[in-house]
Scaffold this active site. Structure first.
Site, PDB file in Angstrom:
ATOM      1  N   ARG E  87       0.827  -1.216   0.000  1.00 56.59           N
ATOM      2  CA  ARG E  87       0.000   0.000   0.000  1.00 56.59           C
ATOM      3  C   ARG E  87       0.861   1.266   0.000  1.00 56.59           C
ATOM      4  O   ARG E  87       0.487   2.283  -0.591  1.00 56.59           O
ATOM      5  CB  ARG E  87      -0.967   0.019   1.191  1.00 56.59           C
ATOM      6  CG  ARG E  87      -1.995  -1.128   1.234  1.00 56.59           C
ATOM      7  CD  ARG E  87      -2.783  -1.301  -0.029  1.00 56.59           C
ATOM      8  NE  ARG E  87      -3.815  -2.346   0.054  1.00 56.59           N
ATOM      9  CZ  ARG E  87      -3.646  -3.624  -0.304  1.00 56.59           C
ATOM     10  NH1 ARG E  87      -2.491  -4.056  -0.782  1.00 56.59           N
ATOM     11  NH2 ARG E  87      -4.650  -4.480  -0.218  1.00 56.59           N
ATOM     12  N   GLU E  90       2.083   1.797  -3.435  1.00 59.78           N
ATOM     13  CA  GLU E  90       0.971   2.338  -4.230  1.00 59.78           C
ATOM     14  C   GLU E  90       0.804   3.844  -3.980  1.00 59.78           C
ATOM     15  O   GLU E  90       0.660   4.627  -4.915  1.00 59.78           O
ATOM     16  CB  GLU E  90      -0.303   1.574  -3.871  1.00 59.78           C
ATOM     17  CG  GLU E  90      -1.485   1.858  -4.777  1.00 59.78           C
ATOM     18  CD  GLU E  90      -2.692   0.982  -4.439  1.00 59.78           C
ATOM     19  OE1 GLU E  90      -2.690  -0.214  -4.767  1.00 59.78           O
ATOM     20  OE2 GLU E  90      -3.649   1.506  -3.827  1.00 59.78           O
ATOM     21  N   SER E 113      15.622  15.207   1.433  1.00 56.66           N
ATOM     22  CA  SER E 113      16.670  14.236   1.759  1.00 56.66           C
ATOM     23  C   SER E 113      16.089  12.976   2.397  1.00 56.66           C
ATOM     24  O   SER E 113      15.203  13.049   3.253  1.00 56.66           O
ATOM     25  CB  SER E 113      17.687  14.863   2.713  1.00 56.66           C
ATOM     26  OG  SER E 113      18.693  13.932   3.033  1.00 56.66           O
TER      27      SER E 113
END
Lengths: 146, 146, 146, 146, 146, 146, 146, 146, 146, 146
Positions: E87, E90, E113
């Protein structure tokens, strides 16, 4: 004994007896490239040649049997990393289209066999630095129509 | 004019004039393999050679310019599919370890150059079917230590 | 003894004797980068250098033999994950086209050798935070035409 | 105007005016590597620098705007094929572990920045063949703990 | 002791003493995310923190040493499969372009960073089902021009 | 009108009116992250919100229709190259196992939803260099057993 | 005891006692699909269910503990080879776009949950050959806007 | 007319007439899943059904012809990205081994056909949120021995 | 006993008794191709056939059990390397589109089953060199519409 | 005219004249498989055959020329998706090892040629459903030793 331990055994014997591939090949009456490839498990040896090689390297019969076995030719399908081998991958890709053009122009539609095939490697002296020469020789196979 | 349309233009002229690669190469005083590879965009030609090739093929100056451009050598990184080219990929993988063994044994640690390199292709007559012979020739480059 | 166990043995000795790579390199009269790369199995050492290194690290002769062996340079062909190494992969891809432009403009068609090649790494003091400086130095190799 | 057509436009102007990257860079007061990389779409230029470059190359304002745009840095994630660029990929993989060892030994845990970073390329004369020298310079960034 | 067996040892001790990551982190005066990541081999600990953690978990000195070692950060380069981790993959891909737009709009050309970076995870009570909140915090690094 | 040309149209209008994402988001009463993601084609807008956005940007009804369409979320499945986006990929992989440990410890077996999910991006002033802060907030979903 | 040896232990006990998955599932009061998936390490069991399963299969407490552990769901990311499993991969790809069309038409923008999800498998008698019927049942989750 | 432009034409007509897939399917006397899949180019329609569909959607004969053509089923072989479709990929991988166990236990060695196969999708009302139900139904095919 | 050690055991017995696959197949009353494939773990044997094979090869009951187990058919998803097997991969790709054309023309929309399937291999004498003949025979399965 | 537009032209003529592949093949005196493969661009035709085919299909001379051109055989190197073609990929992988065993047992070390090769496809009537029969026939090529 599988091909991998066969190779280890042969390399150890070769080191122990301090023989070059060229010397071994000469004693069994075959070429250095083919002899090395069979010892590395990439070709199978006829019985009498395998027996002679075991004589030369003072190795037992099971090594001869492993040399005669038909190999499952297997390699890492990714692009090679070792610089020496990568350069050959590069040559094929730079000159692949050129080779296709020139073989078709000379022979017609077909391929150069990788089975009915031989290879030789030699040193060519050169004042600007010695050169490696490799000769590939394969039968031309025309496509069949039916 | 980029390398791709240069190649198309050259192939069309070659067909129109019905010239073989060998004939073209002879007229510009270079080898067939190198000449073909430059026409296919995989090598750059010195100015005078490119101009001569355009003379032979009756092509305009912009083709000569394209022949002189430094190529970005690019190929499909996947395993080749065309059977003629695949067989070379197969040879390299079957014999890659063998080549490494034999070059190191003869020359020490280093590689065969793919840059200071030449290739020749010829037909070898054989009663059981003619054969293709390819000669690869490259300078040996030893690794530097510092 | 293969290259992997050679590396483990050397790292253990280096820890035991509390020596930096720079210190080891100095005692064998070579650069830190080359020395480290040979100890990590990515370069082969000449006999006398390998023997000296084994003296410095109080290691047996088989380590020297392993250091002299010609390596099969092998790496994970995927994109590196470790952030320190990934950043170099990123630099090459961001600046690859730029490097090609500038080398061709200056030298003509050819490449920078990765074989006749050396590398140096040093610290550059900077009030806003010290910097790492890496120098890559390789012979220019022009493409051959034939 | 996107980065790709910006690059084409700049290369055409550069050819027309017959200027080297070094000459262009000098006139805009920046380094050749950074100037080239911005013209190839891999870095963004501050307004005044972009305007000056358009002056030098006699290009319209929209090119300046494209030079100032923040690039989406994008490349083919596969292993490079062009021999000049591949050799750098090879160097990084042969020496990646070595670089990690030596930076950690000198600086501790952290990385060399690819953002606060510069690069220089120069020719080093050598009787055995001139050499390419590339200097990579990046700030050391220590890992934060919290 | 390498990072993998260090992690196994720590997880066993954590189970034996029935301590949560939050409790361990509190006792060594660091955050739970950073503490967990170091115990899982993805960050290195300063000596005194590593020693304190070994005190808390009643572990020997070699675990402390392993915690201090600089990790080689390594992961499976393929798309993650575990649903919890997928997830996040995604999210990054759905919102990657959005994040780039908004950071550039606010900060200019540069990056956030991943080295000078911290992360926090907490539970947010919600009548329709409690929620997970994750805060990512990283220094903005502007690209350097030179 | 598909999502790609919708995005181009919106970006052009945004540039023409010189509006920031934050300003647009405020006028339509939604968050900047969600607004941007919908304009980039990664989320669908309810009718009234899409209409309001077209009012703000002086765009025709077909843009509103495209904003309401349910997207097919699609991305390059390879590892991202742009450094700004790559760093997020790196964070997820370095901290993925840590996130899994801590969510399971706090919530039990389940995942953080990427659907019932929101994200915020803000600037945090810092004397050593300003920082980017990103908040991810998703509902915890427990696995069902049946 | 990890999930892999837990699975081996359970399969051995199941064979020894000659119990079908359906019979085991019935005795622990759960469905066959969920029970099998937990025994194969792809779901975690609540304590009482895990204990009951160990009673049924006459297995020690450590198996119950392993059944309760939260799994790291992991699979080979490549296309499946086993024909039985491949056919499901094929179905999803042939009908993926169709499923997306029909769920969006009926429910609006969102997804079918793979977490709040159940599955049943049964035999449907048919004179032309019996059929396998699989029911997938998941909660619809609408995308959140914010 | 190829399958791609056929699909575009059908979707446009469907929008113009404001018909749902369920309504279209009912009028041609087939199921919504099969009807949709044929309109998306993943199944071929018998002549009379294709003609009826063109009647319903007021489309010319060439659309009917395209609907009857035997499709070359083709999809992106990579892991799907759209969250709705990905969840099905995830289900198959989490439950693939379980499905294999249960089908073999019930039917013996063989597979569930993806050719003699049907699928239904429906809404199941649920106070905690409505659910999607998908039924897969395929003939069991036993392996042949000979 | 798993399929892999079953195969090793069978090959050893076959070598010891010096029986060809054809001879073994004849004694158990099945075809050589199917018999070999079951011994290599790619098909399951009915009980009586498996028992007979163990009689012929003088092997214990656990081998019979392993022969009856339903295999998880698994192979390296990459392109095959062994030249004998690669040539079949090449044939399928050169003739795949042709096979699709001709089966659809003769049978309509559907496939040739790989489950209700048999194969035979034989030698065809030929004065220009003997030939290998392989017959593939599978039931045609029409697509279902519903 | 390249092979792709040649194929389109031939398919259109074939449809216009309502000829089956079998009928076309008969009229030019070749087999249906070879004829189809040449029309799909995967084989080259001798001049007289190509001319005859253009007569049969009432096509101009440039189609004949395209039929005679030596093809660059090219395919998508990924696993095929179309179910009809995939099943052949599956057969080769399930039976690849078996084929290797049986060919080596009968012929020794070597391969079945994919160049000196023919294929036939036919329908076999069967009361339980007609079957597809495919015959592959290739010359055995023994490996050369030298």
């Amino acid at each position: 004994m599988d091909k991998a331990s066969m190779q280890t055994t042969i390399l150890a014997a070769k080191g122990r007896l301090d023989l070059s591939w060229a010397a071994i090949a000469e004693r069994i009456g075959m070429s250095p490239v083919w002899t090395t490839s069979a010892c590395m498990g990439m070709n199978s040896m006829p019985t009498e040649v395998a027996d002679k090689l075991c004589d030369v390297l003072e190795l037992p019969a099971e090594v001869s049997k492993a040399l005669q076995a038909f190999p499952h030719k297997h390699w890492d399908k990714a692009i090679p990393t070792d610089p020496l081998i990568y350069r050959f991958y590069e040559m094929i890709n730079v000159y692949g289209g050129t080779i296709k053009e020139l073989i078709h122009e000379e022979f017609g539609d077909g391929i150069m066999s990788a089975i009915d095939f031989s290879m030789d490697i030699s040193r060519v002296a050169d004042p600007k630095g010695d050169r490696v020469q490799i000769i590939l020789n394969g039968k031309f196979l025309p496509y069949r129509s039916w």
